[in-house]
Design a protein around this motif. Structure first.
Motif, PDB file in Angstrom:
ATOM      1  N   ILE A  39     -11.295  39.505 -14.620  1.00  0.00           N
ATOM      2  CA  ILE A  39     -12.140  40.099 -13.780  1.00  0.00           C
ATOM      3  C   ILE A  39     -11.566  39.829 -12.110  1.00  0.00           C
ATOM      4  N   LEU A  40     -11.035  38.744 -12.027  1.00  0.00           N
ATOM      5  CA  LEU A  40     -10.461  38.507 -10.579  1.00  0.00           C
ATOM      6  C   LEU A  40      -9.189  38.929 -10.465  1.00  0.00           C
ATOM      7  N   SER A  41      -8.670  39.637 -11.451  1.00  0.00           N
ATOM      8  CA  SER A  41      -7.249  40.235 -11.360  1.00  0.00           C
ATOM      9  C   SER A  41      -6.199  39.102 -11.336  1.00  0.00           C
ATOM     10  N   SER A  42      -5.431  39.051 -12.554  1.00  0.00           N
ATOM     11  CA  SER A  42      -4.395  38.333 -12.719  1.00  0.00           C
ATOM     12  C   SER A  42      -3.206  38.587 -11.681  1.00  0.00           C
ATOM     13  N   GLU A  54     -11.669  44.340  -0.840  1.00  0.00           N
ATOM     14  CA  GLU A  54     -10.141  45.243  -0.446  1.00  0.00           C
ATOM     15  C   GLU A  54      -9.434  45.230  -1.837  1.00  0.00           C
ATOM     16  N   HIS A  55      -9.495  44.366  -2.749  1.00  0.00           N
ATOM     17  CA  HIS A  55      -8.566  44.436  -3.847  1.00  0.00           C
ATOM     18  C   HIS A  55      -9.327  44.316  -5.382  1.00  0.00           C
ATOM     19  N   LEU A  56     -10.512  44.026  -5.567  1.00  0.00           N
ATOM     20  CA  LEU A  56     -11.017  44.124  -6.882  1.00  0.00           C
ATOM     21  C   LEU A  56     -11.826  45.584  -6.977  1.00  0.00           C
ATOM     22  N   PRO A  57     -11.897  46.027  -8.228  1.00  0.00           N
ATOM     23  CA  PRO A  57     -12.561  47.177  -8.617  1.00  0.00           C
ATOM     24  C   PRO A  57     -14.011  46.948  -8.168  1.00  0.00           C
ATOM     25  N   ARG A  58     -14.783  47.858  -7.768  1.00  0.00           N
ATOM     26  CA  ARG A  58     -16.190  47.600  -7.419  1.00  0.00           C
ATOM     27  C   ARG A  58     -16.983  47.252  -8.686  1.00  0.00           C
ATOM     28  N   LEU A  71     -19.114  40.400 -10.879  1.00  0.00           N
ATOM     29  CA  LEU A  71     -19.226  39.067 -10.432  1.00  0.00           C
ATOM     30  C   LEU A  71     -20.563  38.568  -9.557  1.00  0.00           C
ATOM     31  N   ARG A  72     -21.051  39.299  -9.032  1.00  0.00           N
ATOM     32  CA  ARG A  72     -22.317  38.990  -8.079  1.00  0.00           C
ATOM     33  C   ARG A  72     -23.451  38.628  -9.212  1.00  0.00           C
TER      34      ARG A  72
END
Length: 181
Positions: free
Chosen positions: A63-66, A94-98, A104-105
């Motif tokens: 979810i945080l992008s490897s 800027e870097h994670l999909p919406r 995550l919220r």
């Protein structure tokens, strides 16, 4: 799952640390994977917590992008807390999909509410981070056990920071995303 964890997690000692019945977990996972309707409210909250961690571990690339692993690990090396928070907010936007940011919220809203009742459930930010961090981020390629252990410590520190500062990172409304406990 998150709604149940939000409702029951704060009053459950060792939530995310203890696991439920392996047999029940396997049966429910198979049902969920096949699209069968499941009433998790009738199951142990520990099985629900295990299912949720499993769901997170199955998000391709985490979810945080490897791919951003090194960036996330280096966030805590930056200046003061305000700089760390601004850097995290920038990475999230800027870097994670919406969809990842949205999820995550909710995750950190749940973790924050659990942490607020840590005297009752024995799950402070550190304990929660140790339990959930390996499900939120992992390296893009396998490594040696020593390197992996060091990585998990760093990611746990990051997740602890995220829990402790989640209202400043995600906004104060995350504490009430699911309503009242």
């Amino acid at each position: 799952m998150l709604s149940l964890l939000y409702q029951e997690g704060p009053s459950t000692k060792g939530i995310f640390r203890r696991s439920g019945s392996a047999k029940t977990f396997k049966e429910l996972k198979e049902k969920l994977d096949s699209g069968t309707e499941v009433d998790l409210a009738r199951e142990s909250i520990f099985v629900t917590a295990s299912l949720f961690k499993d769901f997170l571990r199955n998000i391709p690339g985490s979810i945080l992008s490897s791919q951003l692993c090194d960036k996330w690990v280096s966030v805590l090396d930056q200046g003061n807390n305000e700089e760390k928070i601004k850097s995290i907010q920038r990475w999230l936007i800027e870097h994670l999909p919406r969809a990842h940011v949205f999820l995550l919220r909710y995750i950190f809203g749940v973790l924050h509410v659990i942490e607020m009742r840590s005297e009752e459930n024995q799950m402070n930010a550190f304990n929660l981070a140790v339990c959930i961090a390996p499900s939120l981020l992992w390296p893009p390629v396998p490594s040696t056990p020593d390197i992996e252990s060091e990585f998990i410590k760093k990611i746990s520190s990051l997740v602890q920071f995220l829990i402790e500062n989640c209202c400043r990172i995600f906004g104060d409304e995350i504490t009430s995303l699911f309503g009242e406990i």
